[in-house]
Write a protein that holds these residues in place. Structure first.
Motif, PDB file in Angstrom:
ATOM      1  N   GLN A   2       0.835  -1.187   0.000  1.00 25.15           N
ATOM      2  CA  GLN A   2       0.000   0.000   0.000  1.00 25.15           C
ATOM      3  C   GLN A   2       0.873   1.242   0.000  1.00 25.15           C
ATOM      4  O   GLN A   2       1.875   1.303   0.722  1.00 25.15           O
ATOM      5  CB  GLN A   2      -0.921   0.015   1.213  1.00 25.15           C
ATOM      6  N   LEU A   3       0.466   2.207  -0.796  1.00 26.44           N
ATOM      7  CA  LEU A   3       1.201   3.466  -0.844  1.00 26.44           C
ATOM      8  C   LEU A   3       0.623   4.414   0.202  1.00 26.44           C
ATOM      9  O   LEU A   3      -0.573   4.373   0.485  1.00 26.44           O
ATOM     10  CB  LEU A   3       1.051   4.111  -2.222  1.00 26.44           C
ATOM     11  N   PRO A   4       1.441   5.275   0.713  1.00 27.34           N
ATOM     12  CA  PRO A   4       0.906   6.310   1.592  1.00 27.34           C
ATOM     13  C   PRO A   4      -0.073   7.183   0.803  1.00 27.34           C
ATOM     14  O   PRO A   4       0.043   7.338  -0.411  1.00 27.34           O
ATOM     15  CB  PRO A   4       2.141   7.119   2.003  1.00 27.34           C
ATOM     16  N   ARG A   5      -1.025   7.716   1.490  1.00 30.40           N
ATOM     17  CA  ARG A   5      -2.115   8.478   0.875  1.00 30.40           C
ATOM     18  C   ARG A   5      -1.587   9.594  -0.042  1.00 30.40           C
ATOM     19  O   ARG A   5      -2.051   9.770  -1.162  1.00 30.40           O
ATOM     20  CB  ARG A   5      -3.012   9.049   1.963  1.00 30.40           C
ATOM     21  N   GLU A   6      -0.622  10.388   0.426  1.00 32.37           N
ATOM     22  CA  GLU A   6      -0.093  11.509  -0.358  1.00 32.37           C
ATOM     23  C   GLU A   6       0.566  11.023  -1.649  1.00 32.37           C
ATOM     24  O   GLU A   6       0.397  11.596  -2.718  1.00 32.37           O
ATOM     25  CB  GLU A   6       0.928  12.317   0.461  1.00 32.37           C
ATOM     26  N   GLN A   7       1.321   9.944  -1.540  1.00 30.91           N
ATOM     27  CA  GLN A   7       1.994   9.393  -2.709  1.00 30.91           C
ATOM     28  C   GLN A   7       0.971   8.820  -3.689  1.00 30.91           C
ATOM     29  O   GLN A   7       1.124   8.967  -4.906  1.00 30.91           O
ATOM     30  CB  GLN A   7       2.988   8.317  -2.270  1.00 30.91           C
ATOM     31  N   LEU A   8      -0.058   8.183  -3.189  1.00 25.69           N
ATOM     32  CA  LEU A   8      -1.116   7.637  -4.037  1.00 25.69           C
ATOM     33  C   LEU A   8      -1.819   8.753  -4.794  1.00 25.69           C
ATOM     34  O   LEU A   8      -2.023   8.661  -6.011  1.00 25.69           O
ATOM     35  CB  LEU A   8      -2.122   6.848  -3.193  1.00 25.69           C
ATOM     36  N   THR A  10      -0.678  11.741  -5.469  1.00 28.06           N
ATOM     37  CA  THR A  10       0.275  12.324  -6.423  1.00 28.06           C
ATOM     38  C   THR A  10       0.376  11.461  -7.672  1.00 28.06           C
ATOM     39  O   THR A  10       0.302  11.957  -8.799  1.00 28.06           O
ATOM     40  CB  THR A  10       1.659  12.472  -5.767  1.00 28.06           C
ATOM     41  N   ARG A  11       0.537  10.162  -7.488  1.00 30.40           N
ATOM     42  CA  ARG A  11       0.645   9.255  -8.650  1.00 30.40           C
ATOM     43  C   ARG A  11      -0.640   9.224  -9.469  1.00 30.40           C
ATOM     44  O   ARG A  11      -0.593   9.208 -10.705  1.00 30.40           O
ATOM     45  CB  ARG A  11       1.005   7.839  -8.179  1.00 30.40           C
ATOM     46  N   GLN A  14      -0.721  12.326 -11.523  1.00 30.25           N
ATOM     47  CA  GLN A  14       0.212  12.229 -12.644  1.00 30.25           C
ATOM     48  C   GLN A  14      -0.349  11.328 -13.746  1.00 30.25           C
ATOM     49  O   GLN A  14      -0.268  11.652 -14.940  1.00 30.25           O
ATOM     50  CB  GLN A  14       1.560  11.696 -12.155  1.00 30.25           C
TER      51      GLN A  14
END
Length: 80
Positions: A2-8, A10-11, A14
């Protein structure tokens, strides 16, 4: 994984921008191809018109030549 919320987020942002950019590029490509096809169709139509005009002129010249030959034969003129 699982990705951290902010990184998710952002991706995903993008990927969304990339998808929209690809979509815009495809639309531009399609529009360009459509314009080319219309230009080719117009050119083909113009060629057909010019060919018909040429054929009509050729028929007229041929008919005039035949008429002149018939007149020469009828009057007894020697074409030589």
């Amino acid at each position: 994984m699982q990705l951290p919320r902010e990184q998710l987020v952002t991706r995903l942002g993008q990927e969304h921008q990339h998808a929209r950019l690809c979509q815009a590029a495809l639309h531009a490509f399609a529009a360009e191809n459509e314009a080319r096809m219309e230009a080719m169709t117009s050119a083909a139509t113009q060629i057909e018109r010019e060919l018909e005009d040429f054929k009509a002129t050729l028929r007229q010249v041929r008919q005039e030549s035949i008429t002149a030959e018939i007149i020469e034969l009828g009057t007894g003129a020697n074409p030589l």
